[in-house]
Design a protein around this motif. Structure first.
Motif, PDB file in Angstrom:
ATOM      1  N   ALA A 105       0.836  -1.202   0.000  1.00  9.79           N
ATOM      2  CA  ALA A 105       0.000   0.000   0.000  1.00  9.79           C
ATOM      3  C   ALA A 105       0.864   1.244   0.000  1.00  9.79           C
TER       4      ALA A 105
ATOM      5  N   THR B 293       2.127   3.833  -8.079  1.00  9.03           N
ATOM      6  CA  THR B 293       1.708   2.743  -8.965  1.00  9.03           C
ATOM      7  C   THR B 293       1.184   3.308 -10.268  1.00  9.03           C
TER       8      THR B 293
ATOM      9  N   CYS C 160     -17.057   1.993  -6.579  1.00  7.71           N
ATOM     10  CA  CYS C 160     -15.698   1.482  -6.359  1.00  7.71           C
ATOM     11  C   CYS C 160     -15.751   0.393  -5.285  1.00  7.71           C
TER      12      CYS C 160
ATOM     13  N   THR D  45     -13.421  -1.456  -4.133  1.00  6.19           N
ATOM     14  CA  THR D  45     -12.285  -1.444  -3.208  1.00  6.19           C
ATOM     15  C   THR D  45     -12.465  -0.457  -2.061  1.00  6.19           C
TER      16      THR D  45
ATOM     17  N   LEU E 294     -13.225  -4.738   2.115  1.00  6.80           N
ATOM     18  CA  LEU E 294     -11.869  -4.738   1.553  1.00  6.80           C
ATOM     19  C   LEU E 294     -10.956  -3.740   2.255  1.00  6.80           C
TER      20      LEU E 294
ATOM     21  N   ALA F 180      -7.218  -4.705   2.890  1.00  7.74           N
ATOM     22  CA  ALA F 180      -6.313  -5.086   1.790  1.00  7.74           C
ATOM     23  C   ALA F 180      -5.264  -3.996   1.567  1.00  7.74           C
TER      24      ALA F 180
ATOM     25  N   LEU G 188      -3.840  -1.896  -0.532  1.00  7.60           N
ATOM     26  CA  LEU G 188      -4.024  -1.344  -1.873  1.00  7.60           C
ATOM     27  C   LEU G 188      -3.374   0.026  -2.007  1.00  7.60           C
TER      28      LEU G 188
ATOM     29  N   ASP H 220     -10.634  -0.171  -9.549  1.00  6.42           N
ATOM     30  CA  ASP H 220     -10.554  -1.272  -8.583  1.00  6.42           C
ATOM     31  C   ASP H 220      -9.529  -2.318  -9.019  1.00  6.42           C
TER      32      ASP H 220
ATOM     33  N   ARG I  64      -5.903  -1.366  -8.601  1.00  7.34           N
ATOM     34  CA  ARG I  64      -5.459  -1.438  -7.205  1.00  7.34           C
ATOM     35  C   ARG I  64      -5.269  -2.892  -6.759  1.00  7.34           C
ATOM     36  N   LEU I  65      -6.224  -3.747  -7.093  1.00 12.74           N
ATOM     37  CA  LEU I  65      -6.169  -5.139  -6.647  1.00 12.74           C
ATOM     38  C   LEU I  65      -5.040  -5.913  -7.328  1.00 12.74           C
TER      39      LEU I  65
ATOM     40  N   ALA J 230      -1.751  -4.955  -5.895  1.00 16.31           N
ATOM     41  CA  ALA J 230      -1.529  -5.635  -4.618  1.00 16.31           C
ATOM     42  C   ALA J 230      -1.138  -7.096  -4.829  1.00 16.31           C
TER      43      ALA J 230
ATOM     44  N   ALA K 184      -8.746 -11.098  -1.000  1.00 13.42           N
ATOM     45  CA  ALA K 184      -8.212  -9.768  -0.663  1.00 13.42           C
ATOM     46  C   ALA K 184      -7.798  -9.704   0.801  1.00 13.42           C
TER      47      ALA K 184
END
Length: 385
Positions: free
Chosen positions: A2, A6, A38, A40, A45, A48, A50, A335, A338-339, A342, A381
Motif C-alpha cells: 500500500a 503505482t 468502487c 475497493t 476490503l 487489503a 491497496l 478497482d 489497485r487489486l 496488490a 483480498a
C-alpha cells in the motif's frame, strides 16, 4: 505494498471508459466526488494493502489523438461526466494526455510484431522509470476485436516468439500484442474486453516465466451482472429455465464497433458462456446486439426468461436494464488496477481467478455465481496483507 506509487497504463486511453476512469480518479483525489461504484472502498476490503487514489499515475496507448479534455466534454454532454467537474479536472486531464503514446495499429505498423511489442514495452518502462513507480498495471479498455482463429503459435511461447520476429506475419491481434508487450516490460495485465488479449496459452507461459499476475476478461457491468445474480436463483429453487433471450441496444463507440458482426461475435460468445455455465448448455439463449446511435453512451438491455415450475406450469420473467456503461465500467477499472497491483506486490503469478467477480468470462475460474464470486474476492483480498 500500500501507498507505493503505482502506474495505471490504459490501452485505449482516449476511449470512453478510460476517459471516465481518469476523470473519476481526478475527482476522487480532489474530494469532488464520492467513490460510488468502487468496490475497493467497501468495508469488506478495508484491510487489503491497496495503493491509494493519490498513488495512481496514469498513462497509456491509443491509436486516436482526440484530447482527453475534448473526450471528457463529449462524455459530459452524454451525462457520464458531470459538467461541474470539467473545470477542476482539466489540468489533470491535460497532464494525463502528455503520458499517452501512439498505440499499435496493424495497418500502419511497419516491421515485425516483435518490433511493435518492443516499442510498446519501452513506452511503459520509460513511464515507470520517469515517475519512480513501484509497478505498472496495464489495463486493456480498447475496442472489441473479432475472434481470431487458433494457431499452434498461440499454444507455445517458443513458436510464438519465432513467428513474432517474422515481418511477414501477424500472428497476434492488437490486444495480444499489447499483452505480450506488457509482460515483457514486467507489468501485470488486465483485459477488460472480450478480445483475445492475454487469453492464450503462450501468453500464460510468458506470464509465469516473468512471475507476473494477470486478470480478465470482459468487464461485467450490466446485463451479465444481473444474469449471474438471477440465474442461480432459478437453480437453487429447482425451477427449469427453458430459454433466456436478450437484446442489447447501445450507441457510442461500442455501438459502432459491435455493429460489425465479426466484432459482435466476441461479445456474444463471452456473454453466453457464463449463462451456459450457470444453467447448462441445453437452455436456448439467443442474444442480439443493435447499434442505436441516438442512445449515445447509454445502453439498454432487455431480457425475457421463460421458465417452468411445478407440474410443468409455464411462467416468465422480463427485465430491463438501462445504464451508462462507461460509468459502470470506470470504477471497476480503478478497482482492478489497485487489486492487481496488490497481487503483484504479494508475488502472485498467473491468472487471478479470485477476480472473477469483475468479469463475464473470467480467466482462472469456472465460478459464475455472483454471490460465490463475491465471497471469494473478499477472502482473497483479506489474505493479501
Amino acid at each position: 505494498m500500500a501507498d507505493e506509487p503505482t502506474g495505471l497504463w490504459l490501452i485505449g486511453a482516449r476511449g470512453s471508459v478510460a476517459t471516465t476512469a481518469i476523470s473519476g480518479l481526478l475527482a476522487l483525489r480532489a474530494g469532488l466526488a464520492p467513490p460510488t461504484g468502487c468496490v475497493t472502498e467497501r468495508p469488506d476490503l478495508a484491510g487489503a494493502p491497496l495503493p491509494g487514489w493519490d498513488d495512481l499515475v496514469v498513462g497509456g496507448h491509443d491509436v486516436v489523438d482526440t484530447a482527453l479534455v475534448k473526450r471528457a466534454e463529449q462524455l459530459a454532454d452524454s451525462g457520464v461526466v458531470p459538467h461541474r467537474l470539467l473545470g477542476p479536472i482539466a489540468a489533470g486531464l491535460r497532464a494525463a494526455d502528455e503520458e499517452i503514446r501512439e498505440g499499435y495499429h496493424p495497418v500502419t505498423h511497419r516491421g515485425s510484431q516483435a518490433d511493435a511489442a518492443r516499442r510498446l514495452g519501452a513506452d511503459i518502462a520509460d513511464f515507470r522509470e520517469r515517475h519512480g513507480l513501484a509497478r505498472v498495471v496495464v489495463v486493456n479498455v480498447s475496442s472489441t476485436e473479432p475472434p481470431v482463429p487458433a494457431t499452434p503459435e498461440h499454444d507455445d511461447l517458443a513458436l510464438l516468439e519465432e513467428a513474432l520476429a517474422d515481418p511477414a506475419r501477424a500472428v497476434l491481434p492488437p490486444s495480444s500484442v499489447a499483452a505480450y508487450a506488457a509482460l515483457l516490460a514486467g507489468c501485470p495485465f488486465v483485459d477488460f474486453t472480450p478480445s483475445t488479449g492475454i487469453a492464450l496459452a503462450a501468453l500464460d507461459q510468458l506470464a509465469r516465466r516473468e512471475r507476473l499476475p494477470y486478470a480478465g476478461r470482459d468487464g461485467k457491468t450490466g446485463e451479465t451482472l444481473l444474469r449471474t445474480v438471477l440465474a442461480p436463483m432459478f437453480t437453487a429453487r429447482a425451477l427449469r429455465v427453458r430459454s433466456w433471450a436478450g437484446t442489447n441496444l447501445l450507441g457510442g463507440g461500442d455501438g459502432a464497433t459491435l455493429e460489425d458482426p465479426a466484432h459482435a461475435d466476441s461479445k456474444i460468445v463471452s456473454k453466453a458462456r457464463g449463462l451456459a455455465a450457470l444453467l447448462g448448455d441445453d437452455v436456448t439463449a439467443p442474444l442480439h446486439i443493435d447499434n442505436v446511435p441516438d442512445l449515445g453512451e447509454q445502453k439498454t438491455a432487455w431480457d425475457h426468461v421463460s421458465f417452468e415450475g411445478f407440474l410443468g406450469a409455464r411462467m416468465s420473467l422480463q427485465l430491463t436494464w438501462t445504464g451508462l456503461d462507461s460509468s459502470l465500467a470506470a470504477p471497476l477499472v480503478l478497482d482492478l488496477a489497485r487489486l492487481v497491483a496488490a497481487a503483484h506486490a504479494a508475488g502472485e503469478v498467473g491468472a487471478l481467478g479470485a477476480l472473477a467477480f469483475f468479469f463475464k468470462d473470467p480467466l482462472g475460474s469456472d465460478e459464475h455465481r455472483f454471490a460465490e464470486q463475491t465471497r471469494e474476492l473478499y477472502r482473497w483480498a483479506g489474505e493479501l496483507g
